[in-house]
Design an enzyme around this catalytic site. Structure first.
Site, PDB file in Angstrom:
ATOM      1  N   PHE A  11       0.834  -1.219   0.000  1.00 56.00           N
ATOM      2  CA  PHE A  11       0.000   0.000   0.000  1.00 56.00           C
ATOM      3  C   PHE A  11       0.867   1.267   0.000  1.00 56.00           C
ATOM      4  O   PHE A  11       0.925   2.004  -0.992  1.00 56.00           O
ATOM      5  CB  PHE A  11      -0.928  -0.077   1.223  1.00 56.00           C
ATOM      6  CG  PHE A  11      -1.645   1.186   1.587  1.00 56.00           C
ATOM      7  CD1 PHE A  11      -2.330   1.932   0.631  1.00 56.00           C
ATOM      8  CD2 PHE A  11      -1.666   1.621   2.916  1.00 56.00           C
ATOM      9  CE1 PHE A  11      -3.012   3.097   0.992  1.00 56.00           C
ATOM     10  CE2 PHE A  11      -2.342   2.771   3.283  1.00 56.00           C
ATOM     11  CZ  PHE A  11      -3.002   3.517   2.323  1.00 56.00           C
ATOM     12  N   LYS A  34       8.449  -9.326  -1.775  1.00 55.25           N
ATOM     13  CA  LYS A  34       8.181 -10.775  -1.797  1.00 55.25           C
ATOM     14  C   LYS A  34       6.852 -11.091  -2.495  1.00 55.25           C
ATOM     15  O   LYS A  34       6.594 -12.226  -2.861  1.00 55.25           O
ATOM     16  CB  LYS A  34       8.145 -11.271  -0.341  1.00 55.25           C
ATOM     17  CG  LYS A  34       7.951 -12.751  -0.166  1.00 55.25           C
ATOM     18  CD  LYS A  34       7.934 -13.099   1.330  1.00 55.25           C
ATOM     19  CE  LYS A  34       7.564 -14.542   1.574  1.00 55.25           C
ATOM     20  NZ  LYS A  34       7.484 -14.840   3.017  1.00 55.25           N
ATOM     21  N   ASP A  59      12.760 -12.139  -0.826  1.00 52.86           N
ATOM     22  CA  ASP A  59      12.347 -12.171   0.580  1.00 52.86           C
ATOM     23  C   ASP A  59      13.460 -11.573   1.446  1.00 52.86           C
ATOM     24  O   ASP A  59      14.590 -12.081   1.421  1.00 52.86           O
ATOM     25  CB  ASP A  59      12.104 -13.650   0.950  1.00 52.86           C
ATOM     26  CG  ASP A  59      11.508 -13.820   2.324  1.00 52.86           C
ATOM     27  OD1 ASP A  59      11.529 -12.857   3.118  1.00 52.86           O
ATOM     28  OD2 ASP A  59      11.028 -14.939   2.611  1.00 52.86           O
ATOM     29  N   THR A 130       5.978   2.843  12.692  1.00 50.95           N
ATOM     30  CA  THR A 130       4.595   3.175  13.021  1.00 50.95           C
ATOM     31  C   THR A 130       4.496   3.852  14.397  1.00 50.95           C
ATOM     32  O   THR A 130       5.349   3.636  15.256  1.00 50.95           O
ATOM     33  CB  THR A 130       3.751   1.879  13.047  1.00 50.95           C
ATOM     34  OG1 THR A 130       2.514   2.115  13.699  1.00 50.95           O
ATOM     35  CG2 THR A 130       4.446   0.763  13.814  1.00 50.95           C
ATOM     36  N   ASP A 131       3.438   4.614  14.591  1.00 53.63           N
ATOM     37  CA  ASP A 131       3.212   5.222  15.912  1.00 53.63           C
ATOM     38  C   ASP A 131       2.788   4.171  16.952  1.00 53.63           C
ATOM     39  O   ASP A 131       2.778   4.448  18.151  1.00 53.63           O
ATOM     40  CB  ASP A 131       2.155   6.343  15.832  1.00 53.63           C
ATOM     41  CG  ASP A 131       0.775   5.873  15.393  1.00 53.63           C
ATOM     42  OD1 ASP A 131       0.626   4.692  15.004  1.00 53.63           O
ATOM     43  OD2 ASP A 131      -0.165   6.697  15.424  1.00 53.63           O
ATOM     44  N   GLU A 132       2.445   2.952  16.465  1.00 50.94           N
ATOM     45  CA  GLU A 132       1.947   1.928  17.408  1.00 50.94           C
ATOM     46  C   GLU A 132       3.028   1.456  18.371  1.00 50.94           C
ATOM     47  O   GLU A 132       2.716   0.852  19.399  1.00 50.94           O
ATOM     48  CB  GLU A 132       1.334   0.753  16.630  1.00 50.94           C
ATOM     49  CG  GLU A 132       0.231   1.236  15.708  1.00 50.94           C
ATOM     50  CD  GLU A 132      -0.645   0.148  15.105  1.00 50.94           C
ATOM     51  OE1 GLU A 132      -0.745  -0.941  15.681  1.00 50.94           O
ATOM     52  OE2 GLU A 132      -1.247   0.419  14.050  1.00 50.94           O
ATOM     53  N   TYR A 155       2.453  -7.211  16.358  1.00 54.87           N
ATOM     54  CA  TYR A 155       2.871  -6.322  15.267  1.00 54.87           C
ATOM     55  C   TYR A 155       3.703  -5.162  15.801  1.00 54.87           C
ATOM     56  O   TYR A 155       4.830  -4.930  15.363  1.00 54.87           O
ATOM     57  CB  TYR A 155       1.643  -5.790  14.503  1.00 54.87           C
ATOM     58  CG  TYR A 155       1.953  -4.583  13.625  1.00 54.87           C
ATOM     59  CD1 TYR A 155       2.825  -4.697  12.551  1.00 54.87           C
ATOM     60  CD2 TYR A 155       1.377  -3.329  13.884  1.00 54.87           C
ATOM     61  CE1 TYR A 155       3.136  -3.590  11.754  1.00 54.87           C
ATOM     62  CE2 TYR A 155       1.669  -2.231  13.098  1.00 54.87           C
ATOM     63  CZ  TYR A 155       2.552  -2.360  12.030  1.00 54.87           C
ATOM     64  OH  TYR A 155       2.859  -1.265  11.247  1.00 54.87           O
ATOM     65  N   SER A 156       3.127  -4.417  16.772  1.00 53.48           N
ATOM     66  CA  SER A 156       3.847  -3.215  17.225  1.00 53.48           C
ATOM     67  C   SER A 156       5.125  -3.582  17.967  1.00 53.48           C
ATOM     68  O   SER A 156       6.127  -2.868  17.891  1.00 53.48           O
ATOM     69  CB  SER A 156       2.936  -2.320  18.068  1.00 53.48           C
ATOM     70  OG  SER A 156       2.366  -3.020  19.141  1.00 53.48           O
ATOM     71  N   LYS A 159       7.723  -4.201  15.333  1.00 54.49           N
ATOM     72  CA  LYS A 159       8.190  -2.928  14.749  1.00 54.49           C
ATOM     73  C   LYS A 159       9.078  -2.192  15.754  1.00 54.49           C
ATOM     74  O   LYS A 159      10.091  -1.600  15.385  1.00 54.49           O
ATOM     75  CB  LYS A 159       7.006  -2.041  14.332  1.00 54.49           C
ATOM     76  CG  LYS A 159       6.193  -2.541  13.150  1.00 54.49           C
ATOM     77  CD  LYS A 159       6.959  -2.614  11.843  1.00 54.49           C
ATOM     78  CE  LYS A 159       7.283  -1.266  11.241  1.00 54.49           C
ATOM     79  NZ  LYS A 159       7.887  -1.386   9.887  1.00 54.49           N
ATOM     80  N   ASN A 184      -1.997   6.126  11.376  1.00 56.15           N
ATOM     81  CA  ASN A 184      -2.762   5.302  10.427  1.00 56.15           C
ATOM     82  C   ASN A 184      -2.898   5.981   9.066  1.00 56.15           C
ATOM     83  O   ASN A 184      -3.321   7.131   8.991  1.00 56.15           O
ATOM     84  CB  ASN A 184      -4.173   5.050  10.962  1.00 56.15           C
ATOM     85  CG  ASN A 184      -4.183   4.083  12.115  1.00 56.15           C
ATOM     86  OD1 ASN A 184      -3.597   4.333  13.160  1.00 56.15           O
ATOM     87  ND2 ASN A 184      -4.845   2.948  11.930  1.00 56.15           N
ATOM     88  N   ASN A 254     -13.440   5.571  16.113  1.00 52.28           N
ATOM     89  CA  ASN A 254     -13.816   4.653  15.023  1.00 52.28           C
ATOM     90  C   ASN A 254     -15.273   4.808  14.594  1.00 52.28           C
ATOM     91  O   ASN A 254     -15.578   4.910  13.405  1.00 52.28           O
ATOM     92  CB  ASN A 254     -13.585   3.190  15.442  1.00 52.28           C
ATOM     93  CG  ASN A 254     -12.106   2.841  15.507  1.00 52.28           C
ATOM     94  OD1 ASN A 254     -11.254   3.560  14.962  1.00 52.28           O
ATOM     95  ND2 ASN A 254     -11.784   1.753  16.178  1.00 52.28           N
TER      96      ASN A 254
END
Ligand code: NAD
Ligand code: TYD
Length: 347
Positions: A11, A34, A59, A130-132, A155-156, A159, A184, A254
């Site tokens: 993306f 990949k 990869d 990311t900000d996460e 995930y976070s 990262k 986001n 949300n």
């Protein structure tokens, strides 16, 4: 200048590749990807024939392959976006995240260090994060570059780990690195597992809109083209060893965002007002669901002069228009494996 962009078929990566290929005809842009479920060369149809663009399938977890690639091309710069990027997938399958996001990043760092040796002049390893990594905020306050890391999802955490390793290579080996942490993103070409494109797709198909918990979590949304322009600014003008936060100053609960999206979709699809809202379905909350993210991007704005170009309402409408005009893209990515993912995730 030879630049390696990793994850360029995804993306955000596809927007960065497009920007660099078009804006810098004298640079040679190599896109290494990949092509996982999230990578899609359809995203780059408009630039694939450009003479300064090369696609390489590979990869980043394969260290030997990465080292050979660096030996062959002797890149001057790396913009590293390749990652497993979806929180829900990291909850059901954390190991992929450890491999790609941590091991893959270290492979790239090692290869850059090996070919640049101690001559780091005009070289840069730019890590996109990311900000996460900063964790979750309550109702007040913002993440700054000084906020302590406190990741909650696999995930976070993966990262955060990769960010630490990038800084460690800067501190220990003097590798010229820079990191940015963004809020986001939304916009065209986002895989319909993330909130906005998933809900657009479900509204088109009149399927339930699965809202986690009470829908009260807050995210700070930035148009993907503005993230790409921030990456361009930081790659060219950022200070080596620094971190820059990127955000839209655009917080939405949300459920409020979903209601706006429903209104836009009703209008665009010629449906009766209120039709799409009827699809809203509250489901069991995401495990470890962070309450609120909000970025303070003062440093980037003041020191490097970047600012977002679009208001959210305009960006959202552009995004909806793109998905409606590109039903073939949407149908292609939601056939096959997507159906299995969807069944498992929302059963
Ligand atoms: P995405 O999932 O759309 O794309 C990731 C790309 O990486 C895909 O093209 C995929 O094929 C590729 N990839 C995955 N594993 C790979 C591997 N082992 N080797 C080579 N390529 C691999 O992700 P995105 O949303 O475009 O995010 C890009 C980067 O930006 C990520 O590092 C993410 O952490 C970061 N980021 C994303 C957001 C967001 O809102 N999406 C916000 C801030 C930061
Ligand atoms: P998402 O797009 O997955 O991004 P992130 O978790 O990285 O912030 O989710 C954005 C917000 O939307 C998050 O609070 C979780 C929520 N959400 C739902 O309520 N339902 C869904 O089906 C998805 C995918 C997300």
């Amino acid at each position: 200048m030879k630049i390696l962009i990793t994850g360029g078929a995804g993306f955000i990566g596809s927007h960065v590749v497009r920007l660099f290929v078009n804006k810098y005809p004298n640079y040679k842009i190599f896109n290494l990807d990949k092509l996982t479920y999230a990578g899609n060369l359809e995203n780059l149809k408009d630039i694939e024939e450009k003479p300064n663009y090369t696609f390489i399938r590979g990869d980043i977890v394969d260290g030997e392959f990465i080292q050979n690639l660096f030996n062959e091309h002797k890149f001057d710069g790396v913009i590293h976006l390749a990652a497993e990027s979806h929180v829900d997938r990291s909850i059901s399958n954390p190991m992929e995240f450890i491999q790609t996001n941590i091991v893959g990043t270290v492979n790239l760092l090692n290869s850059a260090k090996a070919i640049w040796k101690d001559n780091f002049e005009n070289k840069l390893f730019y890590h996109i994060s990311t900000d996460e990594v900063y964790g979750s905020l309550s109702d007040e306050g913002f993440f700054t570059e000084e906020t302590a890391y406190d990741p909650h999802s696999p995930y976070s955490a993966s990262k955060a780990s990769s960010d630490h390793l990038v800084r460690a290579y800067n501190d220990t080996f003097g590798l010229p690195t820079v990191i940015s942490n963004c809020s986001n993103n939304y916009g065209q070409n986002q895989f319909p597992e993330k909130l906005i494109p998933l809900f657009i797709n479900n509204i088109i198909n009149e399927k339930p809109l699965p809202v986690y918990g009470k829908g009260i979590n807050v995210r700070d949304w930035l148009y993907v083209v503005d993230h790409a322009s921030a990456i361009d600014t930081i790659f060219h003008n950022g200070k080596v060893g620094e971190t820059y936060n990127i955000g839209g100053n655009n917080e939405w609960k949300n459920i409020d965002l979903i209601k706006v999206l429903c209104k836009v979709m009703d209008k665009k699809l010629g449906r009766q007002a209120g039709e799409s809202e009827k699809l809203i379905t509250y489901i069991v909350d995401r495990a470890g669901h962070d309450l609120r993210y909000a970025i303070d991007s003062t440093k980037l704005q003041k020191e490097l002069g970047w600012k977002p170009s679009l208001q959210f309402e305009e960006g959202l409408e552009k995004t909806v228009d793109w998905y409606l005009a590109n039903s073939e893209w949407l149908n292609n990515v939601t056939s096959g494996a997507y159906k299995e993912y969807y069944e498992k995730q929302y059963k």
